[in-house]
Write a protein that holds these residues in place. Sequence first.
Motif, PDB file in Angstrom:
ATOM      1  N   PRO A   8       0.829  -1.211   0.000  1.00 17.71           N
ATOM      2  CA  PRO A   8       0.000   0.000   0.000  1.00 17.71           C
ATOM      3  C   PRO A   8       0.865   1.264   0.000  1.00 17.71           C
ATOM      4  O   PRO A   8       1.963   1.271   0.562  1.00 17.71           O
ATOM      5  CB  PRO A   8      -0.786  -0.110   1.313  1.00 17.71           C
ATOM      6  N   GLU A   9       0.334   2.281  -0.631  1.00 13.67           N
ATOM      7  CA  GLU A   9       1.037   3.570  -0.706  1.00 13.67           C
ATOM      8  C   GLU A   9       0.040   4.694  -0.534  1.00 13.67           C
ATOM      9  O   GLU A   9      -1.066   4.621  -1.059  1.00 13.67           O
ATOM     10  CB  GLU A   9       1.614   3.802  -2.111  1.00 13.67           C
ATOM     11  N   ILE A  10       0.461   5.752   0.157  1.00 19.67           N
ATOM     12  CA  ILE A  10      -0.357   6.963   0.219  1.00 19.67           C
ATOM     13  C   ILE A  10       0.163   7.900  -0.856  1.00 19.67           C
ATOM     14  O   ILE A  10       1.350   8.212  -0.899  1.00 19.67           O
ATOM     15  CB  ILE A  10      -0.280   7.609   1.617  1.00 19.67           C
ATOM     16  N   GLN A  11      -0.738   8.317  -1.757  1.00 21.44           N
ATOM     17  CA  GLN A  11      -0.308   9.168  -2.857  1.00 21.44           C
ATOM     18  C   GLN A  11      -0.530  10.631  -2.547  1.00 21.44           C
ATOM     19  O   GLN A  11       0.189  11.487  -3.062  1.00 21.44           O
ATOM     20  CB  GLN A  11      -1.044   8.770  -4.130  1.00 21.44           C
ATOM     21  N   ALA A  12      -1.543  10.897  -1.735  1.00 23.62           N
ATOM     22  CA  ALA A  12      -1.807  12.284  -1.350  1.00 23.62           C
ATOM     23  C   ALA A  12      -2.608  12.266  -0.062  1.00 23.62           C
ATOM     24  O   ALA A  12      -3.346  11.316   0.213  1.00 23.62           O
ATOM     25  CB  ALA A  12      -2.601  12.998  -2.437  1.00 23.62           C
ATOM     26  N   SER A  13      -2.449  13.318   0.742  1.00 20.14           N
ATOM     27  CA  SER A  13      -3.273  13.439   1.942  1.00 20.14           C
ATOM     28  C   SER A  13      -3.549  14.908   2.154  1.00 20.14           C
ATOM     29  O   SER A  13      -2.767  15.763   1.730  1.00 20.14           O
ATOM     30  CB  SER A  13      -2.567  12.824   3.157  1.00 20.14           C
ATOM     31  N   SER A  14      -4.694  15.188   2.800  1.00 20.54           N
ATOM     32  CA  SER A  14      -5.008  16.595   3.030  1.00 20.54           C
ATOM     33  C   SER A  14      -5.732  16.763   4.353  1.00 20.54           C
ATOM     34  O   SER A  14      -6.385  15.838   4.848  1.00 20.54           O
ATOM     35  CB  SER A  14      -5.867  17.143   1.894  1.00 20.54           C
ATOM     36  N   GLY A  15      -5.600  17.951   4.919  1.00 19.21           N
ATOM     37  CA  GLY A  15      -6.278  18.277   6.165  1.00 19.21           C
ATOM     38  C   GLY A  15      -5.563  17.719   7.373  1.00 19.21           C
ATOM     39  O   GLY A  15      -4.731  16.817   7.264  1.00 19.21           O
ATOM     40  N   VAL A  16      -5.867  18.293   8.525  1.00 23.84           N
ATOM     41  CA  VAL A  16      -5.285  17.825   9.783  1.00 23.84           C
ATOM     42  C   VAL A  16      -6.395  17.763  10.811  1.00 23.84           C
ATOM     43  O   VAL A  16      -7.227  18.666  10.891  1.00 23.84           O
ATOM     44  CB  VAL A  16      -4.187  18.797  10.287  1.00 23.84           C
ATOM     45  N   THR A  25      -8.272  13.451   4.789  1.00 22.73           N
ATOM     46  CA  THR A  25      -8.488  12.622   3.602  1.00 22.73           C
ATOM     47  C   THR A  25      -7.162  12.031   3.132  1.00 22.73           C
ATOM     48  O   THR A  25      -6.128  12.710   3.174  1.00 22.73           O
ATOM     49  CB  THR A  25      -9.068  13.463   2.443  1.00 22.73           C
ATOM     50  N   VAL A  26      -7.222  10.782   2.699  1.00 21.53           N
ATOM     51  CA  VAL A  26      -6.027  10.100   2.234  1.00 21.53           C
ATOM     52  C   VAL A  26      -6.350   9.421   0.901  1.00 21.53           C
ATOM     53  O   VAL A  26      -7.369   8.749   0.775  1.00 21.53           O
ATOM     54  CB  VAL A  26      -5.591   9.043   3.288  1.00 21.53           C
ATOM     55  N   ASP A  81     -12.119   9.684   7.449  1.00 26.48           N
ATOM     56  CA  ASP A  81     -12.460   9.181   8.781  1.00 26.48           C
ATOM     57  C   ASP A  81     -11.583   8.012   9.213  1.00 26.48           C
ATOM     58  O   ASP A  81     -10.388   8.033   9.029  1.00 26.48           O
ATOM     59  CB  ASP A  81     -13.956   8.811   8.851  1.00 26.48           C
ATOM     60  N   LEU A  82     -12.248   6.984   9.764  1.00 21.91           N
ATOM     61  CA  LEU A  82     -11.509   5.869  10.362  1.00 21.91           C
ATOM     62  C   LEU A  82     -10.664   5.113   9.337  1.00 21.91           C
ATOM     63  O   LEU A  82      -9.558   4.665   9.648  1.00 21.91           O
ATOM     64  CB  LEU A  82     -12.511   4.918  11.046  1.00 21.91           C
ATOM     65  N   LEU A  83     -11.178   4.996   8.117  1.00 30.12           N
ATOM     66  CA  LEU A  83     -10.403   4.272   7.098  1.00 30.12           C
ATOM     67  C   LEU A  83      -9.106   5.024   6.778  1.00 30.12           C
ATOM     68  O   LEU A  83      -8.032   4.422   6.692  1.00 30.12           O
ATOM     69  CB  LEU A  83     -11.244   4.061   5.831  1.00 30.12           C
ATOM     70  N   ALA A  84      -9.192   6.347   6.643  1.00 30.78           N
ATOM     71  CA  ALA A  84      -7.991   7.148   6.374  1.00 30.78           C
ATOM     72  C   ALA A  84      -6.997   7.010   7.529  1.00 30.78           C
ATOM     73  O   ALA A  84      -5.793   6.833   7.323  1.00 30.78           O
ATOM     74  CB  ALA A  84      -8.374   8.616   6.186  1.00 30.78           C
TER      75      ALA A  84
END
Length: 214
Positions: free
Chosen positions: A74-82, A104-105, A123-126
């Motif tokens: 698995p890889e995270i390609q982008a994420s936003s917000g804190v 968001t991920v 949410d929880l999945l991110a």
Amino acid sequence: MSLRKIRTFPDPILRKKCRIVKAIDHSVKSLSDDMIETMDYAGGIGLAANQVGVLKRVVTLHLPEEDHRVLVNPEIQASSGVRQVREGCLSFPGYQGLLTRSITVEARWIDRNGSYFKISAEDLLAQAIEHEIDHLNGILFVDHLVAHQHLTRPVTENSLESHNHDLDVTVNVKNNDTYERLKTRVELNKVYSDSSLSELQYDLYDAGYLLDRE
Ligand SMILES: [Zn+2]
């Protein structure tokens, strides 16, 4: 399928980087089956392969009311917000911390059957995806604490303090050919950065300690 032993902090394997899976062969399938069984048995929503002692980039997830997921490479390609979330980890039984995660991920992975997945999670999945991919890179939730005093254990009958930095660990100390069990305390506020933890790993290895796998 069989249950595997969940490695708990400060087991040095939790600080190791997992390797890319090149082929989804029998060993990867049986690993993911075992991880699902182990995660469900422990009541967790996510598990990374190094938590069961295997340095492969494999994660299992089981969110409430959802099917099991197997994430290979698995890889995270982008994420936003804190946002701030309360979080625990099967490798830190009983502990919870307040930490920051993305809102968001966007992530991608390969599933158990070799199919390619790409999703935008919230949410929880991110949170679970970030937590588990961190594990694959040797990063633990305590590295993201808002502050060390936000790591707490539930108050129990024997302990009136909800703010506790110490973690009890049992190590087997090699003494010639025999092992002696030794209970010791690790101060969590001293080991929540990578640099101080590598000293701890070094100490454990150098002293000939074997972490108790019981
Ligand atoms: Zn974890």
